[in-house]
Design a protein around this motif. Structure first.
Motif, PDB file in Angstrom:
ATOM      1  N   ALA A 145       8.795   2.738   7.393  1.00 42.36           N
ATOM      2  CA  ALA A 145       9.190   1.910   6.641  1.00 42.36           C
ATOM      3  C   ALA A 145       8.899   0.587   6.425  1.00 42.36           C
ATOM      4  N   THR A 146       8.199   0.327   5.011  1.00 42.35           N
ATOM      5  CA  THR A 146       7.609  -0.920   4.853  1.00 42.35           C
ATOM      6  C   THR A 146       8.480  -1.711   3.913  1.00 42.35           C
ATOM      7  N   GLU A 147       8.423  -2.797   4.213  1.00 41.73           N
ATOM      8  CA  GLU A 147       9.144  -3.902   3.165  1.00 41.73           C
ATOM      9  C   GLU A 147       8.592  -3.858   1.783  1.00 41.73           C
ATOM     10  N   VAL A 148       9.482  -3.625   0.760  1.00 43.70           N
ATOM     11  CA  VAL A 148       8.657  -3.800  -0.447  1.00 43.70           C
ATOM     12  C   VAL A 148       8.446  -5.354  -0.896  1.00 43.70           C
ATOM     13  N   ASN A 189      23.278  -3.860  -2.182  1.00 43.20           N
ATOM     14  CA  ASN A 189      22.786  -5.122  -2.444  1.00 43.20           C
ATOM     15  C   ASN A 189      21.188  -5.625  -2.539  1.00 43.20           C
ATOM     16  N   SER A 190      20.497  -4.455  -2.591  1.00 42.54           N
ATOM     17  CA  SER A 190      19.025  -4.472  -2.567  1.00 42.54           C
ATOM     18  C   SER A 190      18.403  -4.211  -3.987  1.00 42.54           C
ATOM     19  N   GLY A 191      17.163  -4.526  -4.081  1.00 39.48           N
ATOM     20  CA  GLY A 191      16.325  -3.936  -5.299  1.00 39.48           C
ATOM     21  C   GLY A 191      14.766  -3.740  -5.069  1.00 39.48           C
ATOM     22  N   ALA A 192      14.171  -2.886  -5.473  1.00 39.06           N
ATOM     23  CA  ALA A 192      12.915  -2.572  -5.441  1.00 39.06           C
ATOM     24  C   ALA A 192      12.255  -1.986  -6.805  1.00 39.06           C
ATOM     25  N   GLY A 193      10.678  -2.273  -6.821  1.00 40.54           N
ATOM     26  CA  GLY A 193      10.065  -1.692  -7.944  1.00 40.54           C
ATOM     27  C   GLY A 193       8.735  -1.429  -7.503  1.00 40.54           C
ATOM     28  N   CYS A 194       7.919  -0.529  -8.463  1.00 42.38           N
ATOM     29  CA  CYS A 194       6.582  -0.314  -8.331  1.00 42.38           C
ATOM     30  C   CYS A 194       6.054  -0.301  -9.757  1.00 42.38           C
ATOM     31  N   THR A 213      19.122   6.249   0.275  1.00 45.93           N
ATOM     32  CA  THR A 213      17.724   6.609   0.914  1.00 45.93           C
ATOM     33  C   THR A 213      16.953   7.587   0.159  1.00 45.93           C
ATOM     34  N   SER A 214      15.676   7.339   0.023  1.00 44.29           N
ATOM     35  CA  SER A 214      14.571   8.252  -0.516  1.00 44.29           C
ATOM     36  C   SER A 214      15.066   8.217  -2.052  1.00 44.29           C
ATOM     37  N   ALA A 248      14.878  -4.080   1.196  1.00 44.61           N
ATOM     38  CA  ALA A 248      14.347  -2.583   0.449  1.00 44.61           C
ATOM     39  C   ALA A 248      13.122  -2.473   1.198  1.00 44.61           C
ATOM     40  N   THR A 249      12.788  -0.959   1.488  1.00 45.50           N
ATOM     41  CA  THR A 249      11.645  -0.479   1.861  1.00 45.50           C
ATOM     42  C   THR A 249      11.109   0.544   1.168  1.00 45.50           C
ATOM     43  N   TYR A 250       9.748   0.976   1.522  1.00 41.63           N
ATOM     44  CA  TYR A 250       9.462   2.099   0.779  1.00 41.63           C
ATOM     45  C   TYR A 250       8.748   3.048   1.933  1.00 41.63           C
ATOM     46  N   THR A 251       8.970   4.332   1.872  1.00 41.35           N
ATOM     47  CA  THR A 251       8.531   5.504   2.857  1.00 41.35           C
ATOM     48  C   THR A 251       7.446   6.526   2.676  1.00 41.35           C
ATOM     49  N   ARG A 252       7.290   6.512   1.150  1.00 38.22           N
ATOM     50  CA  ARG A 252       6.332   7.645   0.571  1.00 38.22           C
ATOM     51  C   ARG A 252       5.884   7.392  -0.707  1.00 38.22           C
ATOM     52  N   ILE A 253       4.630   7.377  -0.892  1.00 35.68           N
ATOM     53  CA  ILE A 253       3.844   7.303  -2.347  1.00 35.68           C
ATOM     54  C   ILE A 253       3.521   8.630  -2.653  1.00 35.68           C
ATOM     55  N   GLN A 254       3.765   9.267  -3.665  1.00 31.30           N
ATOM     56  CA  GLN A 254       3.191  10.268  -4.172  1.00 31.30           C
ATOM     57  C   GLN A 254       2.361  10.206  -5.393  1.00 31.30           C
ATOM     58  N   TRP A 255       0.966  10.504  -5.781  1.00 35.98           N
ATOM     59  CA  TRP A 255       0.379   9.927  -6.726  1.00 35.98           C
ATOM     60  C   TRP A 255      -0.526  11.088  -7.323  1.00 35.98           C
ATOM     61  N   GLY A 256      -0.819  11.007  -8.644  1.00 38.22           N
ATOM     62  CA  GLY A 256      -1.801  12.080  -9.277  1.00 38.22           C
ATOM     63  C   GLY A 256      -2.725  11.620 -10.343  1.00 38.22           C
ATOM     64  N   ILE A 257      -4.140  11.800 -10.197  1.00 42.27           N
ATOM     65  CA  ILE A 257      -5.023  11.121 -11.301  1.00 42.27           C
ATOM     66  C   ILE A 257      -5.630  12.448 -11.814  1.00 42.27           C
ATOM     67  N   ASN A 258      -5.336  12.730 -13.299  1.00 40.22           N
ATOM     68  CA  ASN A 258      -5.984  13.666 -13.894  1.00 40.22           C
ATOM     69  C   ASN A 258      -6.735  12.993 -15.254  1.00 40.22           C
ATOM     70  N   ALA A 259      -8.122  13.681 -15.492  1.00 40.03           N
ATOM     71  CA  ALA A 259      -8.912  13.243 -16.320  1.00 40.03           C
ATOM     72  C   ALA A 259      -9.419  14.390 -17.088  1.00 40.03           C
ATOM     73  N   PHE A 260      -9.106  14.277 -18.640  1.00 38.41           N
ATOM     74  CA  PHE A 260      -9.415  15.312 -19.482  1.00 38.41           C
ATOM     75  C   PHE A 260     -10.557  14.932 -20.245  1.00 38.41           C
ATOM     76  N   VAL A 261     -11.860  15.649 -20.332  1.00 36.71           N
ATOM     77  CA  VAL A 261     -13.153  15.065 -20.697  1.00 36.71           C
ATOM     78  C   VAL A 261     -13.407  15.936 -21.993  1.00 36.71           C
ATOM     79  N   TRP A 262     -13.767  15.025 -23.061  1.00 38.29           N
ATOM     80  CA  TRP A 262     -14.540  15.759 -24.452  1.00 38.29           C
ATOM     81  C   TRP A 262     -15.688  15.295 -24.748  1.00 38.29           C
TER      82      TRP A 262
END
Length: 264
Positions: A145-148, A189-194, A213-214, A248-262
């Protein structure tokens, strides 16, 4: 005394009984063959001068001597036989031509048609065909749990995707699509963003009296890139935290990068 010179003969004694007779004797005709013509005869009635064409005996030679003169053989009636890619027989009514298909597109052939080329081996080549490629990478990372961060667009992690242009002739156009899902624990009474890069992608708040939570939501972003012919692009995805408050804290980051090449 009278003596004949070259081409002249003298007979007789020069008296009435045996008068002098001077006769012109034609000199022998000298002939010489050329690379393409063979000459024979000496120009006399018994051996008239004649000329004949000299034809290369190579089996691939299509030139022949017919009853009406030199002809190109290989087809019916002395015309040229054709194979794939050619039409016609070389005659006036059917000259040799490229065998082509009918242009059926709605656009103008003169401005939109591709080109045909001759390579070093003498083979016909067309424009390079279109190419497509797809690259992807994704991960789900957990954190204690890491503070935002309270600031704006504060970097957290920066994954990258290596994208190759599959064509060595032309530049590639790339659509890069990224996905982000971050889990927040939100006390009352907390808030967080990304965010992704300089863009704030989401902001959540808890105005209630109990903790959440989550708390998470998936966001997406797409942009365009160009890669030079045969080039490589290392595309980053900068994931940020922002506007953290109330513990507020964050506990998980799910990410994806997709590249479509023409390449077209």
């Amino acid at each position: 005394m009278i003596v004949g010179g070259d081409g002249i003969t003298v007979d007789g004694a020069g008296n009435p009984a045996n008068p002098l007779v001077i006769t012109a004797k034609p000199a022998p005709l000298v002939v010489a063959d050329g690379d393409c013509i063979t000459l024979s005869g000496n120009g006399t009635a018994g051996a008239p001068l004649s000329a004949a064409p000299r034809l290369d005996p190579n089996p691939a030679n299509l030139l022949a001597c017919g009853p009406d003169g030199l002809v190109v053989t290989g087809g019916t009636g002395g015309t040229v036989a054709t194979a794939c890619g050619l039409t016609g027989d070389g005659s006036t009514g059917a000259p040799l031509a490229a065998a082509v298909a009918q242009w059926t597109a709605a656009c103008d052939l003169d401005t939109e048609g591709g080109q045909v080329y001759c390579d070093s081996a003498g083979q016909l080549r067309a424009d390079p065909p279109p190419k497509f490629a797809f690259y992807t990478d994704n991960a789900s990372q957990t954190f204690p749990a890491t503070e935002v961060p309270a600031g704006s667009d504060v970097p957290i992690i920066r994954p990258t995707l290596t994208i190759l242009n599959p064509d060595g002739c032309r530049e590639a156009h790339v659509l890069v699509n990224v996905d982000l899902d971050m889990d927040f624990n939100l006390p009352a009474n907390s808030g967080a963003g990304c965010g992704i890069g300089p863009d704030d992608m989401q902001y959540v708040v808890n105005r209630g009296s109990t903790a959440g939570t989550s708390v998470h939501n998936q966001v997406s972003k797409t942009w365009h890139r160009v890669i030079p012919a045969g080039g490589t692009l290392v595309e980053p995805m900068q994931i940020t935290g922002l506007r953290g408050s109330g513990g507020a804290t964050y506990t998980r980051i799910q990410w994806g990068i997709n590249a479509f090449v023409w390449v077209v």
